[in-house]
Design an enzyme around this catalytic site. Structure first.
Site, PDB file in Angstrom:
ATOM      1  N   ARG A  68      -2.554  -8.305 -44.911  1.00  0.00           N
ATOM      2  CA  ARG A  68      -1.586  -8.460 -43.820  1.00  0.00           C
ATOM      3  C   ARG A  68      -0.689  -9.669 -44.026  1.00  0.00           C
ATOM      4  O   ARG A  68       0.488  -9.646 -43.656  1.00  0.00           O
ATOM      5  CB  ARG A  68      -2.326  -8.604 -42.485  1.00  0.00           C
ATOM      6  CG  ARG A  68      -3.006  -7.335 -42.017  1.00  0.00           C
ATOM      7  CD  ARG A  68      -3.784  -7.603 -40.732  1.00  0.00           C
ATOM      8  NE  ARG A  68      -4.573  -6.443 -40.363  1.00  0.00           N
ATOM      9  CZ  ARG A  68      -4.111  -5.411 -39.665  1.00  0.00           C
ATOM     10  NH1 ARG A  68      -2.866  -5.401 -39.257  1.00  0.00           N
ATOM     11  NH2 ARG A  68      -4.900  -4.398 -39.367  1.00  0.00           N
ATOM     12  N   MET A  93       3.762  -0.861 -34.896  1.00  0.00           N
ATOM     13  CA  MET A  93       2.339  -0.557 -34.779  1.00  0.00           C
ATOM     14  C   MET A  93       1.464  -1.376 -35.732  1.00  0.00           C
ATOM     15  O   MET A  93       0.404  -0.910 -36.160  1.00  0.00           O
ATOM     16  CB  MET A  93       2.103   0.938 -35.014  1.00  0.00           C
ATOM     17  CG  MET A  93       2.815   1.832 -34.020  1.00  0.00           C
ATOM     18  SD  MET A  93       2.335   1.495 -32.308  1.00  0.00           S
ATOM     19  CE  MET A  93       0.697   2.212 -32.309  1.00  0.00           C
ATOM     20  N   VAL A  95      -0.412  -5.301 -36.348  1.00  0.00           N
ATOM     21  CA  VAL A  95      -0.746  -6.596 -35.744  1.00  0.00           C
ATOM     22  C   VAL A  95      -0.190  -7.697 -36.642  1.00  0.00           C
ATOM     23  O   VAL A  95      -0.401  -7.677 -37.860  1.00  0.00           O
ATOM     24  CB  VAL A  95      -2.278  -6.738 -35.592  1.00  0.00           C
ATOM     25  CG1 VAL A  95      -2.629  -8.133 -35.072  1.00  0.00           C
ATOM     26  CG2 VAL A  95      -2.807  -5.668 -34.658  1.00  0.00           C
ATOM     27  N   HIS A 112       5.145  -3.613 -24.118  1.00  0.00           N
ATOM     28  CA  HIS A 112       3.902  -2.847 -24.037  1.00  0.00           C
ATOM     29  C   HIS A 112       3.965  -1.953 -22.796  1.00  0.00           C
ATOM     30  O   HIS A 112       4.373  -2.420 -21.724  1.00  0.00           O
ATOM     31  CB  HIS A 112       2.714  -3.804 -23.948  1.00  0.00           C
ATOM     32  CG  HIS A 112       1.396  -3.105 -23.888  1.00  0.00           C
ATOM     33  ND1 HIS A 112       0.829  -2.499 -24.991  1.00  0.00           N
ATOM     34  CD2 HIS A 112       0.556  -2.869 -22.855  1.00  0.00           C
ATOM     35  CE1 HIS A 112      -0.311  -1.934 -24.629  1.00  0.00           C
ATOM     36  NE2 HIS A 112      -0.502  -2.142 -23.340  1.00  0.00           N
TER      37      HIS A 112
HETATM   38  C1  GRF Z   1       6.898   2.233 -26.225  1.00  0.00           C
HETATM   39  O1  GRF Z   1       6.203   2.829 -25.162  1.00  0.00           O
HETATM   40  C2  GRF Z   1       6.448   0.808 -26.411  1.00  0.00           C
HETATM   41  O2  GRF Z   1       6.151   0.161 -25.208  1.00  0.00           O
HETATM   42  C3  GRF Z   1       5.211   0.963 -27.225  1.00  0.00           C
HETATM   43  O3  GRF Z   1       5.489   2.007 -28.126  1.00  0.00           O
HETATM   44  C4  GRF Z   1       6.500   2.848 -27.570  1.00  0.00           C
HETATM   45  C5  GRF Z   1       7.624   2.841 -28.548  1.00  0.00           C
HETATM   46  O4  GRF Z   1       8.609   3.778 -28.240  1.00  0.00           O
HETATM   47  N1  GRF Z   1       4.854  -0.284 -27.846  1.00  0.00           N
HETATM   48  P1  GRF Z   1       9.992   3.723 -29.000  1.00  0.00           P
HETATM   49  O5  GRF Z   1       9.724   3.722 -30.505  1.00  0.00           O
HETATM   50  O6  GRF Z   1      10.724   2.491 -28.578  1.00  0.00           O
HETATM   51  O7  GRF Z   1      10.696   4.966 -28.592  1.00  0.00           O
END
Ligand code: GRF
Length: 212
Positions: A68, A93, A95, A112
């Site tokens: 990472r 996605m 960390v 989030h």
């Molecule tokens: C959103 O719900 C965000 O809060 C979460 O992942 C989703 C991403 O959606 N972390 P997008 O790629 O912005 O359409």
């Protein structure tokens, strides 16, 4: 007017990225999206960046084989190459490690789809439905080295309807996300965010939340 260069980290559909791109293209907005970096190839977010004329970079995490820190070093190099001052995670996605966080101290945002500190981690909307809450929402926070644990910048609440499934609730939260994230990016770019003891104050903003 010189506008603050922002890097956006994405992994997927990029609807939040789109909201930030749209805000950044508006006259008078204090930030501009300088680069979009995806860890996954062929995602819609990269197309959105290209359509907006913003440099789109793929840094696939897989060749790093779990290293990472090395992956984050590659992110930092790409962000620095565009003189980025703030980083916004938008459906990213992975960390982040101290390699990236220390390169942009107190300047990494995340959104989030829950009212943190409730329902951190994956499938936040499903967690909310399973818990039976009546009000759900989203949170923009500063990223620290935990998962969805950093200081809360702003939140927006939406109602949970009796007939909601995960998709319906997610869509309602997402619409709130698209309103909230550009507003917080504005605060960041205007230098109005102060953090003390893990709590946030935004100069000139008496309220850091909205409902519906
Ligand atoms: C959103 O719900 C965000 O809060 C979460 O992942 C989703 C991403 O959606 N972390 P997008 O790629 O912005 O359409």
């Amino acid at each position: 007017m010189s506008r603050v260069p922002v890097g956006v980290l994405v992994s997927g559909s990029g609807t939040n990225l789109q909201a930030l791109l749209d805000a950044g293209a508006a006259p008078g907005f204090p930030a501009r999206i300088a680069v979009v970096i995806s860890n996954r190839p062929a995602v819609a977010a990269l197309d959105r960046a290209a359509a907006a004329g913003v440099p789109a970079v793929l840094i696939d995490h897989r060749p790093y084989r779990g290293d990472r820190a090395a992956f984050d070093a590659a992110l930092v190099a790409a962000l620095r190459a565009r003189s980025v001052e703030w980083v916004a995670c938008a459906g990213f996605m992975r960390v982040l490690t101290p390699v990236l966080l220390d390169a942009f101290p107190g300047r990494v945002l995340n959104i989030h789809p829950a009212l943190l500190p409730a329902f951190p981690g994956l499938h936040a909307q499903r967690q909310a439905l399973e818990a039976g809450v009546a009000i759900a929402g989203c949170t923009v926070h500063l990223v620290d080295d935990g998962v969805d644990t950093g200081p809360i910048l702003a939140q927006a609440a939406v109602p949970v309807h009796a007939q909601d499934d995960e998709a319906a609730l997610s869509a309602r939260i997402l619409a709130a996300e698209h309103r909230l994230y550009p507003e917080v990016l504005r605060w960041a770019a205007e230098g109005r965010i102060e953090v003390e003891g893990g709590r946030v104050r935004v100069r000139g903003a008496a309220i850091r939340g909205s409902a519906w």
